[in-house]
Design a protein around this motif. Structure first.
Motif, PDB file in Angstrom:
ATOM      1  N   ASN A   1       0.749  -1.188  -0.095  1.00 40.00           N
ATOM      2  CA  ASN A   1      -0.117  -0.025   0.064  1.00 40.00           C
ATOM      3  C   ASN A   1       0.812   1.176   0.182  1.00 40.00           C
ATOM      4  OD1 ASN A   1       0.909  -0.032   2.754  1.00 40.00           O
ATOM      5  ND2 ASN A   1      -1.053  -0.150   3.592  1.00 40.00           N
ATOM      6  N   SER A   2       2.174   1.208  -0.741  1.00 41.68           N
ATOM      7  CA  SER A   2       3.137   2.319  -0.681  1.00 41.68           C
ATOM      8  C   SER A   2       2.268   3.443  -1.699  1.00 41.68           C
ATOM      9  CB  SER A   2       4.239   1.824  -1.376  1.00 41.68           C
ATOM     10  OG  SER A   2       5.083   2.979  -1.976  1.00 41.68           O
ATOM     11  N   ARG A   3       2.582   4.617  -1.498  1.00 38.66           N
ATOM     12  CA  ARG A   3       2.408   5.692  -2.268  1.00 38.66           C
ATOM     13  C   ARG A   3       3.077   5.693  -3.691  1.00 38.66           C
ATOM     14  NH1 ARG A   3       4.761   9.774   0.134  1.00 38.66           N
ATOM     15  NH2 ARG A   3       3.930  11.224  -1.214  1.00 38.66           N
ATOM     16  N   LEU A   4       4.296   5.060  -3.765  1.00 37.16           N
ATOM     17  CA  LEU A   4       5.172   5.283  -4.775  1.00 37.16           C
ATOM     18  C   LEU A   4       4.216   5.355  -6.086  1.00 37.16           C
ATOM     19  CD1 LEU A   4       7.967   5.529  -5.698  1.00 37.16           C
ATOM     20  CD2 LEU A   4       8.300   3.130  -5.625  1.00 37.16           C
ATOM     21  N   GLY A   5       3.061   4.378  -6.284  1.00 36.47           N
ATOM     22  CA  GLY A   5       2.648   4.475  -7.613  1.00 36.47           C
ATOM     23  C   GLY A   5       2.048   5.800  -7.831  1.00 36.47           C
ATOM     24  N   ARG A   6       1.522   6.516  -6.746  1.00 39.42           N
ATOM     25  CA  ARG A   6       0.914   7.601  -6.809  1.00 39.42           C
ATOM     26  C   ARG A   6       1.959   8.738  -7.293  1.00 39.42           C
ATOM     27  NH1 ARG A   6      -2.806  10.463  -8.853  1.00 39.42           N
ATOM     28  NH2 ARG A   6      -4.233   8.959  -7.967  1.00 39.42           N
ATOM     29  N   VAL A   7       2.951   8.590  -6.687  1.00 40.50           N
ATOM     30  CA  VAL A   7       3.943   9.456  -6.595  1.00 40.50           C
ATOM     31  C   VAL A   7       4.707   9.423  -7.938  1.00 40.50           C
ATOM     32  CG1 VAL A   7       6.331  10.083  -6.046  1.00 40.50           C
ATOM     33  CG2 VAL A   7       4.922   9.668  -4.256  1.00 40.50           C
ATOM     34  N   LEU A   8       4.672   8.377  -8.668  1.00 41.29           N
ATOM     35  CA  LEU A   8       5.318   8.033  -9.746  1.00 41.29           C
ATOM     36  C   LEU A   8       4.139   8.861 -11.144  1.00 41.29           C
ATOM     37  CD1 LEU A   8       6.483   4.804  -9.986  1.00 41.29           C
ATOM     38  CD2 LEU A   8       8.082   6.817 -10.439  1.00 41.29           C
ATOM     39  N   HIS A   9       3.053   8.455 -10.893  1.00 44.05           N
ATOM     40  CA  HIS A   9       1.721   9.178 -11.740  1.00 44.05           C
ATOM     41  C   HIS A   9       2.028  10.472 -11.671  1.00 44.05           C
ATOM     42  CE1 HIS A   9      -2.310  10.328 -12.761  1.00 44.05           C
ATOM     43  NE2 HIS A   9      -2.445   9.093 -13.333  1.00 44.05           N
ATOM     44  N   ASP A  10       1.913  11.339 -10.515  1.00 45.07           N
ATOM     45  CA  ASP A  10       1.936  12.715 -10.327  1.00 45.07           C
ATOM     46  C   ASP A  10       2.861  13.368 -11.038  1.00 45.07           C
ATOM     47  OD1 ASP A  10      -0.517  12.439  -9.129  1.00 45.07           O
ATOM     48  OD2 ASP A  10       0.115  12.917  -7.267  1.00 45.07           O
TER      49      ASP A  10
END
Length: 202
Positions: free
Chosen positions: A63-72
């Motif tokens: 449930n890391s934020r990394l996917g969201r960080v990359l997307h943003d």
């Protein structure tokens, strides 16, 4: 050395992670080893400008934020993969516009077509297998590295954020170019710690 002499085989068991995520043991977000902010400068070394096409793979996403960080940051072609069906269901509900896939990266073919990705990020995923303390789990770790290697295009990069570099020998057996850096900072358990960033090129 003491840590690696002790068995932590629960680290490599899907049933453990399904139960832990279902029970909320890792809350809504947990960053293994280092925060996204701490590892970002290392990722920038291998990520192309976001104006260029780049297929990204994030293995053991939890449930890391990394996917969201990359997307943003402008990287819109990101596939987040975990073998815990429980956490993938949670993330599909939380971030429905991102791509989430339930798959076991230690199984041949789990990551789709050959030479399909430009960059793969692994923030503690292979560690969970190599640090489990059994030969069966180490073999699964080697199988995971082989599967990532298969899924990367020639020249593709595999970025492994690792607690102690337990899978380094297996990485060097698969990838012709392997470099190692260090990163320090606070992780979600609030401990200031050092981790290793292993940069592999196919």
């Amino acid at each position: 050395l003491l840590y690696h002499s002790i068995k932590h085989d629960w680290l490599g068991r899907r049933a453990y992670w399904d139960a832990a995520y279902s029970a909320g043991c890792y809350q809504e977000e947990h960053e293994w080893l280092q925060t996204c902010e701490a590892v970002w400068p290392h990722l920038c070394k291998v990520l192309p400008p976001n104006s260029k096409p780049c297929r990204l793979l994030h293995v053991g996403c939890g449930n890391s934020r990394l996917g969201r960080v990359l997307h943003d940051a402008g990287y819109r072609d990101v596939t987040n993969v975990d073998y815990s069906n429980s956490v993938i269901k949670q993330m599909l509900l939380r971030e429905p516009e991102l791509r989430w896939v339930c798959a076991d990266c230690a199984e041949c073919g789990a990551l789709g077509d050959d030479c399909n990705y430009d960059v793969c990020v692994d923030k503690g995923a292979s560690d969970s297998l190599f640090e489990a303390g059994t030969e069966a789990m180490r073999e699964r770790g080697r199988a995971m590295i082989a599967e990532v290697h298969r899924a990367l295009r020639p020249g593709g990069r595999y970025v492994v954020i690792s607690n102690a570099g337990a899978g380094s020998d297996a990485l060097r057996a698969q990838f012709p170019h392997v470099e190692c850096e260090e990163v320090e900072g606070y992780s979600c358990d609030l401990y200031y710690r050092q981790a290793f960033v292993i940069l592999c090129t196919k």
